[in-house]
Design a protein around this motif. Sequence first.
Motif, PDB file in Angstrom:
ATOM      1  N   GLY A 105      31.833  45.493  46.139  1.00  7.90           N
ATOM      2  CA  GLY A 105      32.634  45.131  44.975  1.00  7.90           C
ATOM      3  C   GLY A 105      33.840  46.039  44.884  1.00  7.90           C
ATOM      4  N   ARG A 106      34.811  45.649  44.107  1.00  4.22           N
ATOM      5  CA  ARG A 106      36.029  46.447  43.995  1.00  4.22           C
ATOM      6  C   ARG A 106      36.288  46.811  42.546  1.00  4.22           C
ATOM      7  NH1 ARG A 106      39.582  46.895  48.108  1.00  4.22           N
ATOM      8  NH2 ARG A 106      38.697  46.098  50.035  1.00  4.22           N
ATOM      9  N   LEU A 107      37.189  47.752  42.376  1.00  3.83           N
ATOM     10  CA  LEU A 107      37.650  48.193  41.066  1.00  3.83           C
ATOM     11  C   LEU A 107      36.472  48.514  40.146  1.00  3.83           C
ATOM     12  CD1 LEU A 107      40.595  45.675  40.707  1.00  3.83           C
ATOM     13  CD2 LEU A 107      40.718  48.032  41.480  1.00  3.83           C
ATOM     14  N   THR A 108      36.309  47.744  39.075  1.00  7.77           N
ATOM     15  CA  THR A 108      35.251  48.072  38.124  1.00  7.77           C
ATOM     16  C   THR A 108      33.869  47.759  38.669  1.00  7.77           C
ATOM     17  OG1 THR A 108      35.456  45.893  37.165  1.00  7.77           O
ATOM     18  CG2 THR A 108      36.755  47.639  36.147  1.00  7.77           C
ATOM     19  N   CYS A 109      33.826  46.971  39.707  1.00  8.20           N
ATOM     20  CA  CYS A 109      32.528  46.574  40.241  1.00  8.20           C
ATOM     21  C   CYS A 109      32.215  47.301  41.540  1.00  8.20           C
ATOM     22  CB  CYS A 109      32.501  45.072  40.484  1.00  8.20           C
ATOM     23  SG  CYS A 109      32.814  44.136  39.017  1.00  8.20           S
ATOM     24  N   SER A 110      32.794  48.477  41.726  1.00 10.06           N
ATOM     25  CA  SER A 110      32.637  49.118  43.030  1.00 10.06           C
ATOM     26  C   SER A 110      31.232  49.672  43.241  1.00 10.06           C
ATOM     27  CB  SER A 110      33.673  50.217  43.204  1.00 10.06           C
ATOM     28  OG  SER A 110      33.616  51.082  42.122  1.00 10.06           O
ATOM     29  N   LYS A 111      30.419  49.614  42.241  1.00 10.66           N
ATOM     30  CA  LYS A 111      29.048  50.103  42.450  1.00 10.66           C
ATOM     31  C   LYS A 111      28.140  49.016  43.001  1.00 10.66           C
ATOM     32  CE  LYS A 111      27.832  49.251  37.664  1.00 10.66           C
ATOM     33  NZ  LYS A 111      27.336  49.770  36.414  1.00 10.66           N
ATOM     34  N   TYR A 112      28.669  47.840  43.250  1.00 13.22           N
ATOM     35  CA  TYR A 112      27.825  46.744  43.723  1.00 13.22           C
ATOM     36  C   TYR A 112      28.092  46.445  45.188  1.00 13.22           C
ATOM     37  CZ  TYR A 112      27.122  45.997  38.761  1.00 13.22           C
ATOM     38  OH  TYR A 112      26.813  46.179  37.465  1.00 13.22           O
ATOM     39  N   LEU A 113      27.046  46.030  45.827  1.00 13.73           N
ATOM     40  CA  LEU A 113      27.141  45.566  47.207  1.00 13.73           C
ATOM     41  C   LEU A 113      26.616  44.142  47.246  1.00 13.73           C
ATOM     42  CD1 LEU A 113      27.555  46.226  50.263  1.00 13.73           C
ATOM     43  CD2 LEU A 113      25.192  46.932  50.299  1.00 13.73           C
TER      44      LEU A 113
END
Lengths: 516, 831
Positions: free
Chosen positions: B550-558
Amino acid sequence: MTTYKPVVVQTFPRLGEKITQDTVYWRGYKTPVQIKEFGAVNKIDFSTVPPYNYAVTASSRIHIYGRYSQEPIKTFSRFKDAAYCATYRDDGNLLVAGGEEGSIRLFDISGRAPLRQFDGHTKPVHVVGFLSDKYRIFSGGDDYSSNLWDIPSATEIISYSEHTDYVRCGCASKVNADVFITGSYDHTVKLFDARTKSSVMTIDHGQPVESVLLFPSGGLLVSAGGRYVKVWDVLKGGQLLVSLKNHHKTVTCLCLNSSGQRLLSGSLDRHVKIYSTTSYKVVHSFNYATSILSLALSPEDETLVVGMTNGVLNVKHRKPEERKEKPLKRQPAYRTYVKGRTYMPKQEDFCVSKPVKRVLRKYDKLLKSFQSSKALDAVLEPPIRLYTPEVTVAVMQELHRRGTLRSALAGRDEKQINLLLTFVARRVIEPRFTPILVTVADMITDIYQPVVGQSAIVDRQFLRLQEAIGKEIDYQEELLEVLGMMDALFATFTKKGSTYLEENKSNGLKETIETN
Amino acid sequence: MVAPASLRVVRCGGSTLHGARAVFSADSKYLLCASGDFVKLYSVGTEETLRLMGGHANLVTGIQLNPHNHMQLYSSSLDGTIKLWDFMDGIPIKTYTVGSKLLALYTLPSWEDSVFVITPKSGEGDTYQLVSVKLPKGAGQDLEAKEVSVILNGVDVSPKCIAFGREGEYVASVKEVHLQVYFFKQKHLNRISLSAKKTKGGNNHFTCVSCHPKEDCIASGHADGKIRLWRNFHHKKEYTFSTLHWHHDAVMDLAFSVEGTNLLSGGVESVLVLWHNESDCQKDFLPRLGSPIEYISMASDGSLCCTLHRDNRITIINSNLRFSKSIQGLIKSADIKTGLVVDPRTKALVLNGEPGHLQFYCLQSDQQLFSLDIVQQQYIHQAGLIQTDLVQVAFGAQGKWLATVEEREETTNLELQLKLWFYDEETQSFKLNTRINMPHEAHITAMCFRDMEELEEDSLILVTAGRDCVFKVWMMVEDTDPEAQQSVSWSCDFVGSYHNYQATNCCFSEDGSLLAVSFEETVTVWDSLTWDLKCTFCQPPGKIRNICFGRLTCSKYLIGTTDCGFLCCWNLLSCALEWSAHLNTFILQPDPLSEYIAAVSWLSKESSLFVFKPSEPQPVYIQRNLCREKIQLAAFVPRDEPEPVSSEKYLWLRRSQLFFLTDAQELMTLSMKSLEERLTPSSKQLAVEESLPVTPFSLLLGKHRQQQSQEDSGLGKLIVHKHKQESPAVKELLHTPAHVLPSASFLCPIFINSLLISKENKSAEEVAEEVEMASEKSETESDEERDGTEMDQEDTSPVEFLGEMTCKLSKSQEKELRRIRKMDYSWVAAF
């Protein structure tokens, strides 16, 4: 629309030693001349004036050698015991040497008997040298003292007893006539100024100092001792600039080349290493038969003289520069080149642009017109086959890619098969050629299977090929065994859960990385 | 359209061009080409696409100029209609509905109002017939063409297999080993057959036919590469033929020059052969045209010829067999293995182009920017050869570095090469920096750069994942030797593996700190500093197909998709599955500029698009049945500036645009613009050569004459035609060179007024004043300008508004109006 693309010949980087300008330069010496001396050569010193004779101190003698002479021009043998450190004065007229008996002798180059004798050291004097004003001599002895002597009066000017062990090396500054340094076995290098009563600077090398050297600028100091060569910035108060550890035995001697760009160090490990003084990386290295005690480079790097512990003097002369014979072909006059170049086309002119003619190699021309067999013939010509086998293999690969390799290989006579098989048998074991040459060998055996036994020459070549491949297989098997053993070793070392590193293992072998 | 702002799937490039022979306009300035469902008009001089004529509901199968009006074009399509176009303006004039599928179209000058088409024979599935269709003359736009008469039965489907002979006296058709010649006057059919034989190179089936324009001679191409020249075919038995043989593979097309002295032939070898005087020994070649030649067409004045290639390229060739120009849009390649990649530097779409090349395709202009030769080998056009293929491509460091992988697989061994290219600012092109032979021992499945903006360039890392169960990390090594030519090269830094599973995908997190590598069923996450394995994720049934962070605010997701039809989202902080959805995802494409991710699924023969944020399991946008073909690849292309988005639903389209490529290699995109906005054609006015010169000499002479006549009648003509002056007025305005015209803001009111044919008294006065002013100002301008204003003054007398105008307008007026309407859009937009 595109133009014809020539066959790409893959150039592989040479493994191991890279050829740089330095290797070319330092390899430009002839095979060495070996001269047997009476004992270990402890000092070699070049005269700074032509014809650049050099004084070699070994045992109780000092030999003066000319540039190309194998026999000494002159010998000073007035020493009862060992002589040390015969050094020329800058003008090349005087020679000073220390001795085991503690006296320092000054010789005229033309005479035999010493002009002066300086007595004062109680122990052997291992280091003597002229200060750059030519009228004073510094010395260091095993009595831990460093002395300064006046030549005209043959008297001691000052004596510094600051070292706590033997003083074994020293060097005078070329910039300042009052400054000299000595290195001692007490691990220190001391910088003395003749105008002061004590040392100006003390540098701790960490190991017994075997050799010291000042850069011509006087700003940098190099000390060698133990396995280390260390460079110090004198102007910054003796700050360590770089520490080099490239030898695996004690470094015994140091030397700068004539330009000051390279530093040479000789060691008991039989190597002379050459460093760049800008990057302090080893740029070249020489290998000798026995441990090295002393080394010297003549001005212009003409001659490299290395003295060994077994008394052998190894002299290398530079090869004379090869004069390139200029072709006497008359070049067209300048105006033929500029003819019409400056003409600016007018608006109504119709310009016919001449296409740039590309020069193709012979095999490329043949490949362009799809003449496979002839292209293969072209790369089996002796110069290409022998000196640039990669071209031959590249064309074979190209033919294989085009699907015409089989027909190109077929229909050849005894002589040509012989040629092909010789090439394949010789080159098939080279890893860069193996994949394609195995295919070629396969095809040749396929095509010429029916005629086996008809020609003794071809049969012999087939046997040679078999032998070469068999050898290679054995060799690879052995390598795999070694690899297995190493794997076991590595596995015991790095137990890291589920991951394991396998750097530089089998896959490391197959990679050939090339930089264009 | 359902809602004003609904998304539409718009085709934006890559349509097949080889549906039919291309046609040159009569003055050889324009080239007309059938392109998918459209007819494209190219300018020969500038290689630009000038018009895109759409209207057919299916593939266009044939285009021909109207032999009686060279400004008009007939086109036939699989949807069973023939359309008559005014191609200069891109206006459909008439639509004739034939009914059955039309597979090819021919016209003859000697046949007044009929055209010839190939249609399937009714009742029988795979036999076709050549019929002539009488085009009815009627007033309406849509007409039914019912008068159909069969000319030849059992013809081949291909439009190349029928040719009309000298002055339309006979028609030749070939199929398999038979040649049929039908003479219109004698109503006599002659059949000639070859004995079918198989040779090494192929069989001797006919592939194409062409007729000599001046003599009774038919040239036919064969599948074994021979060309036969038939003469004396009036007689049943005494026909003769001669053979020309150069091609080693099937002859794809033949074309005679205008005078018939030369014959052009082309085939799979992609060599254009010019046969002089029909003799076997005199021939010229134009080799290496890039890809197999499908069609050859000649311009009517013989100065140009063009070849259509299998990879959708058009090559224009001079009469002296010199390569002149190449019109290339999205080059079609056999198999797109590289995927769609966006070049960060040019924002061009990068994918496989010609064999061994990488094409940089400009989305705005529908043109190829350039083609980068990766393999650097001579491509041999021959069936059955194993060619080197470009399989992976990745850009790093804002387009400064390019990594490519090429492979050539033989039965026994695999040749792999990893190449690293550096962008050279001086030459403005990529330069080969490092070549690595056999980077892996098996196929490379994925490759990515670690790209970080804030860090220095030497932190650039390349990761390759291979089927040999390892992934490798490549690092830039700086050469310390100052004398070396090149300062950097690449070498292997780390080799990682996981339980001896094949590595299938790799991907870096946005900040470059984590590397995710999927090994069959498992996703492993590695620390990119120490190369330690941090954690693993596994969602048992099925192997991992795609992964992305994920990117930006969702960078903790794969995000990962499996081939069992699951879309999973893992939380990297808790190392746990956040959510999963049952979705058979084929393409997973994150937007580089926002947190949205697009997933394209393929379920029951339809592709659906889902756009979601990794933080929410509910998709933001769903579009079912995206297009009729399967979607192969997709990519987000960043917009130059964020687009204003009306609806919350389309927020994901604000920063980037989604492009996707179908199986037929047509490039599509999703557009928010309405149909009218998108289809607004460029306001280019095509200059039309009214009088048609035939020879270069008359061309030269004609230009001279035209000038003279213009000088003679320039002013007088305008005053004479008082009532029809609006068309010359507009024309005059448009044909005056731009640099002589006054500013656009000044011209605009005059121009608009000139369009208003009748006016109220009051406004007429105003305009008169204005025009007076204008004429004062323009006195210093050129003479032509003054003419224009004078004419405008006279123009103001009849008074009526456009809207109140009676609908009884003459045909030419209507046409003019339509053109003008289009024109004034751009004028208005300028203010």
